[in-house]
Enzyme design. Structure first.
Site, PDB file in Angstrom:
ATOM      1  N   LYS B  80       0.851  -1.191   0.000  1.00  0.00           N
ATOM      2  CA  LYS B  80       0.000   0.000   0.000  1.00  0.00           C
ATOM      3  C   LYS B  80       0.885   1.239   0.000  1.00  0.00           C
ATOM      4  O   LYS B  80       2.014   1.209   0.543  1.00  0.00           O
ATOM      5  CB  LYS B  80      -0.851  -0.044   1.282  1.00  0.00           C
ATOM      6  CG  LYS B  80      -1.972   0.985   1.383  1.00  0.00           C
ATOM      7  CD  LYS B  80      -2.770   0.757   2.687  1.00  0.00           C
ATOM      8  CE  LYS B  80      -3.974   1.679   2.789  1.00  0.00           C
ATOM      9  NZ  LYS B  80      -4.784   1.418   4.001  1.00  0.00           N
ATOM     10  N   SER B 155      -9.711   1.079   3.222  1.00  0.00           N
ATOM     11  CA  SER B 155      -8.898   1.922   2.360  1.00  0.00           C
ATOM     12  C   SER B 155      -7.800   1.169   1.603  1.00  0.00           C
ATOM     13  O   SER B 155      -7.270   1.698   0.632  1.00  0.00           O
ATOM     14  CB  SER B 155      -8.239   3.015   3.198  1.00  0.00           C
ATOM     15  OG  SER B 155      -7.301   2.446   4.100  1.00  0.00           O
ATOM     16  N   SER B 179      -9.677  -1.238   7.340  1.00  0.00           N
ATOM     17  CA  SER B 179      -9.132  -0.953   6.010  1.00  0.00           C
ATOM     18  C   SER B 179      -8.462  -2.123   5.306  1.00  0.00           C
ATOM     19  O   SER B 179      -8.197  -2.047   4.114  1.00  0.00           O
ATOM     20  CB  SER B 179      -8.150   0.219   6.084  1.00  0.00           C
ATOM     21  OG  SER B 179      -8.857   1.425   6.156  1.00  0.00           O
TER      22      SER B 179
END
Lengths: 475, 467
Positions: B80, B155, B179
């Site tokens: 990420k 997310s 997330s």
């Protein structure tokens, strides 16, 4: 109506650690002039970085706390003080707002030989310093030096306990002495190791509430602190007595003009959105750990106590304590005398006189001890010692000097007797004067004897023998 | 289907060690995968192609000298864009960091490098990890590989989507309120949020420091275990990292499972049906399943959406454009602050900063922050009590399957409701996993298990009961 000033002081002490408060960057180096050389992702606040608490800073804070007779908090924690400024890389300062590490201390200050007062320390908390903003003159930009960013500070907050600029100056001096004497702070005022903010208000005598205060920020000179306070008190008294009001604000001090000036209206703690720092777990100090950091170093407080107990005046105490070299020499010499209280006075006497006027003296504790011992053993007289003292301060040993110049004191009774007989024989008038009750003439006769021996005779022995001889002649 | 499709770590190692494929071929397969669909799915933010290929070649060289791969050696992964990667752009999917190239790597990335894993690149996410859909990325929304008309979740949208789209073997994500688990649920992947502090946060862009967890998304339970073993552990650079060592060899025994009334009530019939099939299966295997009442969970979301924005407002203060990142290029300092942040941050980030700033302001701190913090402690205590009697708390991960991209609500509070079942693990600091064990209308729907503090081994045993 009489207006009385009240002063409270916040001192930022830079703790004498190897590395910064929350990262392993060196605190200061050989060459501090080069900007941004002691920095890392943590102290310039790059994304993703986290603080790690410097344990040494905690220990030094605890040591200071002990000497302030303070309550060390077993539970303390860190908070974020949020505000935007270019010298604040994270957009917040890590400090201790809700649970400081130290509470309720006190520091005794002496105003003169007889009057002391105990200043209350409300709290002391650990925090990090900001970077240094540089505004080059005439340039359309500013620069930031992060060498100082993250330096470990202990902010020591006094109660509004002081009533005069002199008292404030004494408090600052005493606190400075304390933190430097125990090695918790390097004490270089020019480098900002000891900075302070002064809070001043005036109110009618006997009033139970304080007046509106102003804050003089970021001073680093005791002398200017006193001057700034004097100016600010006059200014506030003038305002109030002419029917105006004091505005709560931050003011600076212009050293050249000797005046304080308005900097900005004080945004109080309300604006800082303090909340607990989630990146640092609360500090949990076990009592045992707190005790373990109780230092065995001699602090200025203890030293002052020793000097006082020897009956030395505040002026003498200050002369020795305020000069780090004299202070250290005093401590070292006393130590090699096995802390014999009888030696406090003789050591001090050597440190307050000529010693203070010699530029970069090179006097060691062992030489000073030798000198004192030679006098006490009547090997040399006090006068002689004074004569050779400048040479000793150049790093030479008293023994060597005495040997070299053949200065050993004459203690031989038969030699003294014969010299004095000679002096008496040579000065019949003086003898007559003495016998008619003029005691003062004794000094003249002793002087003559000392002259004969080039100052090497033991003066006590001379005096005693002379009196005996003269008294015998009378009988 | 070829050799390369949807490999796990062990399968990849087997193929390479038996000389059926090379590491270079494996890495090239993933870049081909990326090439073929990334234009449509918007998963990648940065490709680390040259370095990855060199890395692969050096492994092949070692293998040709007789080396057999173990652990995470030569395993391609993605991270990420919250993870600092030295020399590789790290943007948090924000305009404010669009050009930021970090000079250092996060602890998790460094540990993977040391373990020999191959970083293929960085993936999309909601900006600064604020969101549950992936749509709040400055670089465009990552889409769901199972159905590109649907969101990937968030997310960690790119982390989950990249595993689902077969761009890598595993990925790193972060989980502040779900997330990792939310996009894992939406994409049919395994997503673990370990105990708070299990994996170092050092070098991971902070969202809400007391909630943030580094976690793993993979295609198998086993791969999660392997990666966790390599990246967990105390880190001197993260004072909040756990001092204790992860022990997955502890014998797990799942005997009693709790269902939460407050979650059950929110499920629609399809979800209830899918979920009860799971619980039936567990009961058939002799596990006791009981429904419990946890009234404080009614306020969990409110509690979360007070504390998290408060921390966000402070954590994002450093993005002022002065030292790095987006600068609005103005003369006046205040204007630089205002405009760099206004132009650098997207709408959801600005919303959370505003909320957080307000909540911490004088007069509101006591009323909101302190109260929420007390509630958080109460939830922690209640959860602790639950785990005295139960081994796991089980629920669906999300209230529903992945929403269609064009139906996401314009009311942010409705979006926040999607976090209802995930935020508790972050409030309590306990580990939680999302397993791809359910399907609704042919689309993946995750099963969430939460375990007691530091009891990851329990979570990672659930898989065996559901095979």
């Amino acid at each position: 109506m009489k207006l009385i000033p009240t002063i409270g002081i916040e001192v930022h002490v830079q703790l004498n650690t190897m590395s910064k408060m929350f990262c392993s960057c060196r605190l200061s180096g050989q060459d501090d002039s080069k900007p941004n050389q002691y920095i890392c992702p943590i102290c310039i606040g790059l994304p993703g970085t986290l603080p790690t608490l410097n344990q040494k800073a905690v220990e030094l804070a605890l040591q200071i706390g002990h000497f302030l007779d303070a309550e060390i908090q077993e539970q303390s924690s860190f908070d974020r003080k949020n505000y935007f400024y270019p010298d604040l890389p994270k957009g917040y300062q890590i400090t201790q707002f809700y649970q400081p590490i130290i509470r309720n201390g006190r520091l005794t200050i002496w105003l003169d030989d007889d009057n002391s007062s105990s200043i209350k320390i409300t709290e002391a908390h650990l925090e990090e310093d900001a970077a240094k903003a540089i505004h080059p003159e005439g340039q359309p930009y500013s620069q930031i030096d992060f060498n100082r960013a993250g330096a470990p500070l202990l902010e020591i907050v006094s109660a509004p306990d002081m009533a005069t600029p002199e008292e404030a100056k004494r408090y600052l001096t005493e606190l400075y002495l304390l933190v430097t004497s125990i090695g918790a702070c390097q004490g270089d005022m020019q480098k900002g190791h000891f900075k302070f903010d002064l809070n001043i208000s005036v109110a009618e005598e006997g009033s139970t509430t304080l007046g509106t205060r102003t804050e003089l920020k970021n001073l680093n000179s005791f002398r200017f602190a006193k001057k700034a306070l004097e100016y600010e008190i006059d200014r506030q008294i003038y305002l109030l007595s002419s029917g105006k009001i004091v505005i709560q604000e931050t003011r600076g001090y212009n050293e050249a003009e000797g005046k304080t000036f308005s900097q900005r209206n004080k945004e109080d703690s309300d604006g800082y959105r303090y909340f607990p720092e989630p990146d640092i777990p609360p500090l949990d100090l076990k009592t045992s750990l707190i005790d373990a950091t109780r230092p065995d170093t001699t602090s200025s407080i203890q030293l002052r106590g020793l000097l006082q107990s020897a009956g030395l005046s505040l002026r003498v105490q200050d002369t020795i304590l305020l000069d780090p070299k004299s202070r250290l020499l005093f401590m070292q010499t006393l130590a090699i005398f096995d802390n014999d209280p009888a030696k406090i006075k003789p050591i001090s006497n050597w440190l307050i006189g000529e010693y203070q006027t010699i530029e970069s003296p090179n006097l060691s504790a062992s030489h000073l001890r030798q000198l004192i011992e030679l006098i006490e053993a009547s090997v040399i007289s006090n006068n002689l010692a004074k004569e050779i003292f400048p040479d000793i301060c150049q790093g030479r040993s008293p023994q060597d000097i005495i040997k070299e110049r053949g200065l050993t004191q004459i203690n031989d009774q038969s030699i003294i007797d014969s010299i004095l007989r000679q002096v008496i024989g040579n000065n019949p008038e003086a003898v007559t004067q003495y016998q008619s009750g003029e005691q003062k003439i004794l000094g003249f006769l002793i002087g003559q004897a000392m002259k004969e021996t080039k100052g090497q005779a033991n003066p006590q022995l001379i005096r005693k023998t002379l009196v005996d001889l003269l008294d015998n002649m009378l009988q | 289907m070829n050799h390369f499709t949807r490999l796990t770590i062990d399968q990849a190692h087997h193929l390479i060690n038996s000389n059926q494929i090379t590491v270079l071929e494996l890495v090239e397969y993933y870049f081909d995968q990326i090439e073929s669909s990334n234009n449509q799915l918007h998963i990648m933010l940065a490709e680390n192609k040259d370095q990855a290929i060199n890395h692969a070649k050096s492994w092949d060289q070692k293998i040709s000298n007789g080396h057999k791969l173990t652990g995470l050696e030569a395993i391609p992964y993605l991270a990420k864009d919250m993870f600092m990667t030295k020399g590789i752009a790290t943007t948090a999917a924000s305009r404010s960091l669009a050009d930021f190239i970090p000079p250092y790597s996060s602890t998790a990335i460094s540990k993977l490098t040391k373990a020999g894993a191959i970083l293929l690149g960085k993936v999309n996410q909601d900006e600064f990890a604020h969101g549950g859909s992936g749509k709040y990325s400055f670089f465009g929304s990552a889409l769901n590989p199972n159905d590109p008309t649907r969101v990937a979740g968030g997310s960690s949208s790119g982390s989950a989507a990249s595993v689902a789209a077969d761009y890598c073997i595993f990925s790193l994500g972060t989980d502040t309120g779900g997330s990792i688990r939310n996009p894992a649920s939406y994409t049919g992947t395994y997503g673990l949020k370990p105990s708070y502090g299990r994996i170092s946060r050092y070098g991971v862009i902070a969202m809400a420091s007391s909630f943030d967890c580094v976690g793993i998304i993979a295609r198998s339970n086993q791969d999660i275990k392997i990666v966790l073993g390599f990246i967990s552990g105390h880190d001197q650079l993260d004072s909040t990292s756990l001092p204790s060592k992860l022990n997955l060899n502890k014998s797990a025994s799942i005997k009693r499972i709790a269902l939460v009334k407050q979650y059950q009530e929110r499920l629609k019939p399809d979800q209830t049906k899918a979920f009860s099939e799971i619980t039936d299966q567990l009961e058939a295997r002799g596990v006791k399943v009981e429904t419990i009442d946890l009234p404080s969970l009614e306020q969990a979301l409110a509690c979360y959406y007070i504390l998290v924005p408060a921390e966000i407002s402070s954590n994002l203060a450093r993005y002022d454009g002065l030292r790095y990142g987006y600068n609005s290029d103005q003369e006046d300092l205040i204007e630089v602050y205002k405009n760099s942040r206004k132009q650098g941050f997207g709408v959801e980030v600005q919303r959370r900063i505003m909320i957080g700033t307000y909540l911490l302001s004088h007069g509101y701190y006591d009323a909101f922050y302190l109260k929420a913090n007390k509630l958080r402690q109460q939830i922690q205590t209640e959860i602790k009590t639950v785990f005295k009697q139960f081994d796991l708390i089980l629920s669906p991960t999300t209230p529903d399957i992945a929403p269609l991209t064009n139906t996401t609500s314009i009311d942010p509070t409705e979006e926040y409701l999607a976090d209802i079942m995930t935020v508790v693990a972050n409030l309590a600091g306990i580990p939680a996993i999302s397993l791809p064990k359910m399907e609704i209308s042919g689309l993946p729907y995750g099963l969430q298990a939460m375990a007691d503090q530091e009891a990851e081994h329990q979570l990672l045993e659930l898989e065996d009961l559901l095979c």
